[in-house]
Design a protein around this motif. Structure first.
Motif, PDB file in Angstrom:
ATOM      1  N   SER A  54       0.845  -1.201   0.000  1.00 31.90           N
ATOM      2  CA  SER A  54       0.000   0.000   0.000  1.00 31.90           C
ATOM      3  C   SER A  54       0.879   1.250   0.000  1.00 31.90           C
ATOM      4  N   GLU A 103      -5.104  -1.301  -0.827  1.00 34.83           N
ATOM      5  CA  GLU A 103      -5.753  -1.097   0.464  1.00 34.83           C
ATOM      6  C   GLU A 103      -6.746  -2.216   0.777  1.00 34.83           C
ATOM      7  N   GLN A 148      -4.858  -5.197   1.780  1.00 35.17           N
ATOM      8  CA  GLN A 148      -4.407  -5.049   3.161  1.00 35.17           C
ATOM      9  C   GLN A 148      -5.530  -5.419   4.129  1.00 35.17           C
TER      10      GLN A 148
END
Length: 460
Positions: free
Chosen positions: A300, A357, A360
């Motif tokens: 990220s 993101e 993640q």
């Protein structure tokens, strides 16, 4: 252009970019992961957690130790996992090279197109250039640093996965070994039962001569004997297949396995597990899940850095020659610096960041799932071990009473105080209890192995 002026401009651009981008990267925060895991059964702290024991300390049987040792050397899945570690190591080494300039050499020779009126004679002048070119990207926003950290996390995750395979392999070998011992114990009980039933048949024949029992007692006894004898081929087949499975795990060809006995195996002294989070942290799959989150976190950061300009400094130097490669040549050189700021790239940077993101977030969910699964496995293993231990004690009392029942009914039937069916029922109940006793012992041993595995035992 003056090379000193170019260098000064590049340095100025670099300093400005560094001042503007101090807060681009987010530092990795290990505490952002939810690490709470609660065991359903009590897991008190202890001074020597099971998960920290080496397999030689956990499994005292020398034959089992030999099998595990061979498996750690020859198992194919473990070899594959180790190969993946080597690939990850190479990838990590490659990521570190991104901090250094690139250097390449080239030779250029223009080729004239042939045609009518063209001069292709050997005396035509030609131009040759031999050049060394180099370029270097300044890591203004930490993109290269984050990529290196991501590569390291991937390496550590791969290594943790290898240790997870190792832990699972040790547990599989131990469980298969105990299953083999249980099958051999069942075979021994069945063979002894056949012998016992034959003795009962002989007794019934003698009692028939004395008119104490009828012919029905003889045929019923023989039928019971044959019923037990019919189970022996299936048990031998199961032993044969279990030995082959063990040989596969240790990387051997199919064949017999040297083993001790089920009675020689001892359970755990105490199924204490240690503190929940502390002991689960020893599990390689938990570690792998956390490294997976760290990899996604750093990627990220990499995606975020694409929104900012990149600074590339390059240079070239070489020789330029006319008419002949071996004639006198002139030295040429150049130095360049470029600062590139993305403006329009069809939303690629935004998409890259959104994807990273979400990945993640997915990695964080995977970590939580692994933690919850691990806590459940520990709870199940402890409860299964305690349950098996409780059954073993109860079964012992049952076996003692059933053995007395068989002796009593055999004596009573001799003197006409009991029916022969009582003898048959007592012997059948004893056989069932003996087989259940073997299963109880196997359940206890298997639960001990499961507990060892669920706490990351043997992961080194």
């Amino acid at each position: 252009m003056n090379t000193k002026l170019i260098s000064r401009q590049a340095l100025t651009a670099l300093l400005c970019a560094m001042l503007a981008g101090c807060n681009v990267l987010k530092p990795y925060d290990q505490g952002s992961l939810e690490k709470s895991a609660v065991f359903r059964v009590g897991a008190q702290a202890d001074t020597a957690g099971i998960g920290r024991l080496q397999y030689q300390q956990m499994f005292k049987d020398s034959a089992l130790q030999t099998l595990i040792e061979k498996a750690l050397v020859n198992n194919l899945d473990l070899k594959t996992a180790f190969s993946k570690v080597l690939v990850a190591q190479a990838d990590f080494q490659q990521s570190k090279q991104a901090f250094f300039p690139t250097l390449s050499a080239g030779l250029s020779v223009p080729i004239s197109a042939g045609g009518a009126g063209s001069d292709n004679s050997a005396n035509s002048p030609h131009s040759y250039q031999t050049m060394l070119t180099s370029s270097w990207e300044a890591d203004l926003w930490g993109k290269l640093k984050s990529a290196k950290r991501a590569s390291l996390a991937s390496l550590l995750q791969t290594e943790a996965n290898r240790r997870a395979v190792r832990t699972a392999l040790i547990a599989d070998v131990a469980t298969s070994y105990y299953s083999l011992l249980a099958l051999k114990a069942q075979q021994n009980v069945a063979e002894q039962s056949v012998t016992g039933w034959q003795k009962t048949v002989d007794v019934m024949k003698e009692l028939k001569k004395a008119d104490v029992v009828t012919s029905a007692a003889i045929v019923q006894s023989e039928a019971s004997k044959f019923a037990v004898a019919a189970t022996l081929p299936d048990i031998r087949l199961a032993i044969f297949e279990q030995e082959n499975r063990l040989n596969f795990l240790v990387g051997n060809s199919p064949g017999p396995v040297v083993a001790s006995s089920l009675d020689a195996q001892q359970g755990l002294q105490s199924p204490s597990t240690g503190l929940a989070v502390t002991m689960l942290a020893n599990r390689p799959d938990v570690q792998a899940a956390e490294y997976g989150f760290r990899y996604a976190f750093e990627m990220s950061n990499v995606a975020r850095s694409y929104f900012y300009p990149s600074l590339t400094i390059g240079g070239a130097a070489g020789l330029s020659s006319l008419t002949s490669f071996f004639s006198a040549a002139s030295w040429i050189s150049s130095l360049t610096a470029g600062l590139t700021q993305p403006i329009l790239n069809r939303g690629a940077n935004r998409s890259r960041l959104r994807i990273s993101e979400q990945q993640q977030q997915q990695a964080a969910i995977v970590f939580k799932s692994v933690m919850l699964t691990a806590a459940g496995e520990v709870s199940n293993a402890v409860f299964a071990y305690n349950t098996a231990s409780e059954k073993i004690l109860t079964r012992k009392s049952q076996l003692d009473n059933l053995r007395k029942s068989v002796d009593y009914t055999q004596q009573l039937v001799r003197y006409g105080f009991a029916n022969y069916t009582e003898v048959l029922t007592a012997q059948q109940s004893l056989l069932t209890a003996e087989l259940n006793s073997i299963n109880d012992h196997l359940q206890q041993l298997s639960a001990g192995v499961a507990l060892y595995r669920s706490l990351g035992g043997g992961a080194n």
